[in-house]
Design a protein around this motif. Structure first.
Motif, PDB file in Angstrom:
ATOM      1  N   MET A   1     -66.858  14.492 -21.731  1.00 46.26           N
ATOM      2  CA  MET A   1     -65.929  15.261 -22.578  1.00 46.26           C
ATOM      3  C   MET A   1     -66.693  16.078 -23.633  1.00 46.26           C
ATOM      4  SD  MET A   1     -62.688  15.363 -22.338  1.00 46.26           S
ATOM      5  CE  MET A   1     -61.216  15.875 -23.156  1.00 46.26           C
ATOM      6  N   ILE A   2     -67.634  15.394 -24.308  1.00 49.44           N
ATOM      7  CA  ILE A   2     -68.506  16.090 -25.260  1.00 49.44           C
ATOM      8  C   ILE A   2     -69.942  15.717 -24.909  1.00 49.44           C
ATOM      9  CG2 ILE A   2     -69.104  16.425 -27.686  1.00 49.44           C
ATOM     10  CD1 ILE A   2     -66.376  15.103 -28.370  1.00 49.44           C
ATOM     11  N   ARG A   3     -70.788  16.736 -24.761  1.00 48.85           N
ATOM     12  CA  ARG A   3     -72.179  16.415 -24.436  1.00 48.85           C
ATOM     13  C   ARG A   3     -73.140  17.277 -25.249  1.00 48.85           C
ATOM     14  NH1 ARG A   3     -74.813  14.072 -19.994  1.00 48.85           N
ATOM     15  NH2 ARG A   3     -72.946  14.035 -18.706  1.00 48.85           N
ATOM     16  N   PHE A   4     -73.922  16.618 -26.100  1.00 50.93           N
ATOM     17  CA  PHE A   4     -74.997  17.282 -26.850  1.00 50.93           C
ATOM     18  C   PHE A   4     -76.283  17.112 -26.062  1.00 50.93           C
ATOM     19  CE2 PHE A   4     -73.301  17.971 -31.193  1.00 50.93           C
ATOM     20  CZ  PHE A   4     -72.159  17.210 -31.163  1.00 50.93           C
ATOM     21  N   GLU A   5     -76.996  18.230 -25.868  1.00 48.44           N
ATOM     22  CA  GLU A   5     -78.307  18.127 -25.215  1.00 48.44           C
ATOM     23  C   GLU A   5     -79.350  18.843 -26.058  1.00 48.44           C
ATOM     24  OE1 GLU A   5     -78.055  19.549 -21.178  1.00 48.44           O
ATOM     25  OE2 GLU A   5     -76.416  18.145 -20.715  1.00 48.44           O
ATOM     26  N   GLY A   6     -80.151  18.088 -26.735  1.00 50.11           N
ATOM     27  CA  GLY A   6     -81.235  18.657 -27.556  1.00 50.11           C
ATOM     28  C   GLY A   6     -80.744  19.668 -28.573  1.00 50.11           C
ATOM     29  N   VAL A   7     -79.682  19.311 -29.308  1.00 51.16           N
ATOM     30  CA  VAL A   7     -79.089  20.262 -30.253  1.00 51.16           C
ATOM     31  C   VAL A   7     -79.824  20.239 -31.601  1.00 51.16           C
ATOM     32  CG1 VAL A   7     -77.049  20.714 -31.654  1.00 51.16           C
ATOM     33  CG2 VAL A   7     -76.806  20.283 -29.194  1.00 51.16           C
ATOM     34  N   HIS A   8     -80.118  21.437 -32.090  1.00 50.63           N
ATOM     35  CA  HIS A   8     -80.742  21.597 -33.401  1.00 50.63           C
ATOM     36  C   HIS A   8     -79.892  22.518 -34.264  1.00 50.63           C
ATOM     37  CE1 HIS A   8     -84.832  19.935 -32.491  1.00 50.63           C
ATOM     38  NE2 HIS A   8     -84.411  20.176 -31.262  1.00 50.63           N
ATOM     39  N   LYS A   9     -79.963  22.271 -35.564  1.00 45.04           N
ATOM     40  CA  LYS A   9     -79.349  23.215 -36.498  1.00 45.04           C
ATOM     41  C   LYS A   9     -80.118  23.208 -37.805  1.00 45.04           C
ATOM     42  CE  LYS A   9     -75.226  24.646 -38.893  1.00 45.04           C
ATOM     43  NZ  LYS A   9     -75.283  26.042 -38.415  1.00 45.04           N
ATOM     44  N   TRP A  10     -80.236  24.395 -38.370  1.00 47.06           N
ATOM     45  CA  TRP A  10     -80.912  24.538 -39.664  1.00 47.06           C
ATOM     46  C   TRP A  10     -79.973  25.199 -40.669  1.00 47.06           C
ATOM     47  CZ3 TRP A  10     -83.398  25.075 -35.014  1.00 47.06           C
ATOM     48  CH2 TRP A  10     -84.625  24.412 -34.842  1.00 47.06           C
ATOM     49  N   PHE A  11     -80.019  24.744 -41.926  1.00 50.54           N
ATOM     50  CA  PHE A  11     -79.491  25.538 -43.037  1.00 50.54           C
ATOM     51  C   PHE A  11     -80.717  26.071 -43.762  1.00 50.54           C
ATOM     52  CE2 PHE A  11     -75.589  22.724 -42.891  1.00 50.54           C
ATOM     53  CZ  PHE A  11     -74.721  23.730 -42.512  1.00 50.54           C
ATOM     54  N   HIS A  12     -81.014  27.342 -43.562  1.00 50.95           N
ATOM     55  CA  HIS A  12     -82.267  27.897 -44.086  1.00 50.95           C
ATOM     56  C   HIS A  12     -83.437  27.032 -43.610  1.00 50.95           C
ATOM     57  CE1 HIS A  12     -79.659  30.502 -46.309  1.00 50.95           C
ATOM     58  NE2 HIS A  12     -79.035  29.448 -46.774  1.00 50.95           N
ATOM     59  N   ASN A  13     -84.127  26.361 -44.549  1.00 44.76           N
ATOM     60  CA  ASN A  13     -85.281  25.554 -44.125  1.00 44.76           C
ATOM     61  C   ASN A  13     -84.898  24.131 -43.795  1.00 44.76           C
ATOM     62  OD1 ASN A  13     -86.759  27.822 -44.825  1.00 44.76           O
ATOM     63  ND2 ASN A  13     -87.072  27.058 -46.916  1.00 44.76           N
ATOM     64  N   LEU A  14     -83.675  23.782 -44.140  1.00 39.42           N
ATOM     65  CA  LEU A  14     -83.250  22.392 -43.974  1.00 39.42           C
ATOM     66  C   LEU A  14     -82.877  22.111 -42.518  1.00 39.42           C
ATOM     67  CD1 LEU A  14     -82.625  19.825 -45.674  1.00 39.42           C
ATOM     68  CD2 LEU A  14     -80.267  20.641 -45.761  1.00 39.42           C
ATOM     69  N   HIS A  15     -83.571  21.156 -41.929  1.00 40.97           N
ATOM     70  CA  HIS A  15     -83.321  20.818 -40.535  1.00 40.97           C
ATOM     71  C   HIS A  15     -82.198  19.778 -40.483  1.00 40.97           C
ATOM     72  CE1 HIS A  15     -85.605  20.437 -36.463  1.00 40.97           C
ATOM     73  NE2 HIS A  15     -84.332  20.655 -36.294  1.00 40.97           N
ATOM     74  N   VAL A  16     -80.926  20.228 -40.463  1.00 43.35           N
ATOM     75  CA  VAL A  16     -79.804  19.279 -40.597  1.00 43.35           C
ATOM     76  C   VAL A  16     -79.525  18.499 -39.326  1.00 43.35           C
ATOM     77  CG1 VAL A  16     -78.226  19.775 -42.459  1.00 43.35           C
ATOM     78  CG2 VAL A  16     -78.412  21.381 -40.563  1.00 43.35           C
ATOM     79  N   LEU A  17     -79.718  19.137 -38.174  1.00 42.72           N
ATOM     80  CA  LEU A  17     -79.541  18.406 -36.916  1.00 42.72           C
ATOM     81  C   LEU A  17     -80.827  18.541 -36.124  1.00 42.72           C
ATOM     82  CD1 LEU A  17     -75.910  19.381 -35.844  1.00 42.72           C
ATOM     83  CD2 LEU A  17     -76.662  17.347 -37.079  1.00 42.72           C
ATOM     84  N   ASN A  18     -81.403  17.401 -35.759  1.00 49.72           N
ATOM     85  CA  ASN A  18     -82.731  17.408 -35.162  1.00 49.72           C
ATOM     86  C   ASN A  18     -82.684  16.719 -33.801  1.00 49.72           C
ATOM     87  OD1 ASN A  18     -85.405  17.159 -34.537  1.00 49.72           O
ATOM     88  ND2 ASN A  18     -86.049  16.542 -36.600  1.00 49.72           N
TER      89      ASN A  18
END
Ligand SMILES: Nc1ncnc2c1ncn2[C@@H]1O[C@H](COP(=O)(O)OP(=O)(O)OP(=O)(O)O)[C@@H](O)[C@H]1O
Ligand SMILES: [Mg+2]
Lengths: 244, 235
Positions: A1-18
């Motif tokens: 139903m929901i599948r994350f595969e190697g998801v990343h997210k940054w807020f500027h320099n902040l690596h919020v999802l690694n």
């Protein structure tokens, strides 16, 4: 139903999802917990793209969120989102809060939408509040209306971002009861919460996140008995201590 | 000055009273028609100004700067004398059969006032918590639909008091329409003056009417703030 595969997210320099990897199957209830600022809200908000992801793949209900051509608006109609601060529409009465999206988006007839809304209000125990304005309700009541509002779209997935942390202690139970009822009805749910009682009784899995990294993913019994990570142990001690 | 004979009777009854009343009627008509159109136009411009599409946003920005920073009188003359050049012919022909002075005044007042209203609405929108838009988008509303059903209804409620202020300004500004021959209140007072030489009385009457309208409207704002806004605002 929901599948994350190697998801990343940054807020500027902040690596919020690694490098998030997570799979939520249909009918599963997954609790997400972790210290403040660890990225829980960001994680859950990517699922309906209130926060877009920067890298990796995210598939929700068969739709690829990393694909620009995906109709996000259409997907969002299939996902209910419950906020910490309820976010009811203050200018509309309770009933109209619930019927607005079904009428405008699902094109339901008003009568049908109202019947459905009343059934949902019964379910959350607030039928007598149909004509009240949100400001006239307690926090717990507002949150139950918010859940009813989300359910009115007949969503396939329900997301909760700390639904009880803005509530007075005596109102937490009434909201959790509604969520438990929902879980038992087979709804697919992702819940950010520090309510460990709810997590252990209702959830199928617990995900512990710290500094944007999923440190643990385990069944509740396992997680509570023997958290593997030092950070998780500390966290549990904190949220389970009676002083909290 | 001391020899001046006050004659209030001349303007409180008979022919000149009727002239003044006709002026009041035209002023109210001009103001009401213009405020309704200005509100609708202002709403559109405000949404355009907040659009995510840059050219639309820039157009709205230019519109706002241009209309707010040129004198209203110039705009009135522009539409009165210049509309033959800028408006399509069939519209001009239609306007002439109707009441061309009145139409030009409505166009000028509408456009001028819409810019101020757009800015009022925009600050109203900005005072709505960001989470309202998020809640709406999560339910599957598009940006425009969310604006229409959730954000603007709240913003407009907050904007009503400044909006009514704009209505007051517009009512006063409408006196400039006399310069192109619209027979509104100020124009009629001037007429009475030139027929009777009772300028003091005529313009006192006009002043009282403008003041009276302002006071009534201010009282309405007060009631609105107490009764309506109080119930909706608490969140
Ligand atoms: N829009 C944003 N812009 C910049 N930084 C942000 C933004 N939103 C969140 N952050 C930062 O990202 C980090 C993760 O935030 P997030 O809200 O996901 O944490 P959280 O785990 O939900 O915390 P909490 O328990 O306090 O709700 C925090 O350090 C936060 O300050
Ligand atoms: Mg959070």
């Amino acid at each position: 139903m929901i599948r994350f595969e190697g998801v990343h997210k940054w807020f500027h320099n902040l690596h919020v999802l690694n490098d998030i990897n997570l799979h939520v199957r249909q009918g599963e209830v997954v609790v997400v917990c972790g210290p403040s600022g660890s990225g829980k809200s960001t994680l859950i908000r990517t699922i309906n793209q209130l926060e877009p992801i920067d890298k990796g793949k995210l598939i929700v209900d068969g739709m690829d969120l990393s694909d620009r051509r995906t109709d996000i608006t259409k997907l969002r109609a299939e996902i209910g989102f419950v906020f910490q601060q309820f976010n009811l529409y203050p200018h509309l009465r309770v009933l109209n809060n619930i019927t607005l999206a079904p009428i405008k988006i699902r094109k339901l007839a008003r009568k049908e939408a109202e019947e459905q809304a009343m059934a949902l209000l019964e379910r959350v125990g607030l039928a007598e509040k149909r004509d009240a304005y949100p400001a006239q309700l307690s926090g717990g009541q507002q949150q139950r209306v918010a859940i009813a509002r989300a359910l009115a779209m007949k969503p396939k997935i329900m997301l909760f971002d700390e639904p009880t942390s803005a509530l007075d202690p005596e109102m937490i139970g009434e909201v959790l009861a509604v969520m438990q009822d929902l879980a038992q009805s087979g709804m697919t749910m992702v819940v950010v919460t520090h309510e460990m009682g709810f997590a252990s009784e209702v959830s199928d899995r617990i995900v512990f996140i710290d500094e944007g990294i999923i440190l643990e993913e385990a069944e509740p019994s396992e997680f509570f008995k023997a958290p593997k990570h030092e950070r998780a142990k500390q966290f549990l001690k904190q949220v389970l201590s009676p002083m909290h | 000055m001391l020899n001046y004979d006050f004659d209030w009777a001349i303007i409180t009854s008979g022919r000149y009273f009727e002239w003044l009343m006709a002026g009041v009627y035209t002023t109210v008509q001009l103001s009401v028609v213009s405020i309704v159109l200005a509100f609708l136009l202002g709403l559109i411009i405000a949404v355009m100004r907040m659009s995510h599409v840059s050219p639309i946003r820039w157009f709205a920005y230019a519109y706002l700067e241009f209309t707010r920073n040129t004198p209203l009188l110039v705009q009135i003359f522009f539409w009165y004398f210049g509309s033959y050049q800028v408006l399509p012919r069939f519209i001009n022909e239609w306007l002439v059969t109707w009441n061309f002075e009145f139409a030009a005044a409505v166009i000028a007042l509408t456009i001028y006032t819409s810019a101020f209203i757009a800015e009022d609405i925009r600050s109203g929108v900005r005072s709505i918590p960001r989470e309202q838009m998020e809640a709406a988008r999560s339910s599957g509303f598009t940006f425009l639909r969310a604006m229409q059903y959730i954000i603007l209804p709240q913003a407009v409620r907050i904007t009503i008091p400044p909006l009514i202020n704009q209505f007051l300004n517009l009512t006063k500004n409408s006196s400039l329409a006399m310069t192109i021959g619209v027979a509104e209140l100020t124009y009629q007072a001037r007429q009475v003056e030139s027929y009777t030489f009772k300028g003091y009385e005529a313009f006192t009457a006009a002043t009282i009417v403008y003041l009276g309208m302002s006071l009534v409207i201010a009282a309405l704002v007060n009631i609105y703030n107490r009764k309506v806004l109080a119930t909706v605002k608490g969140r």
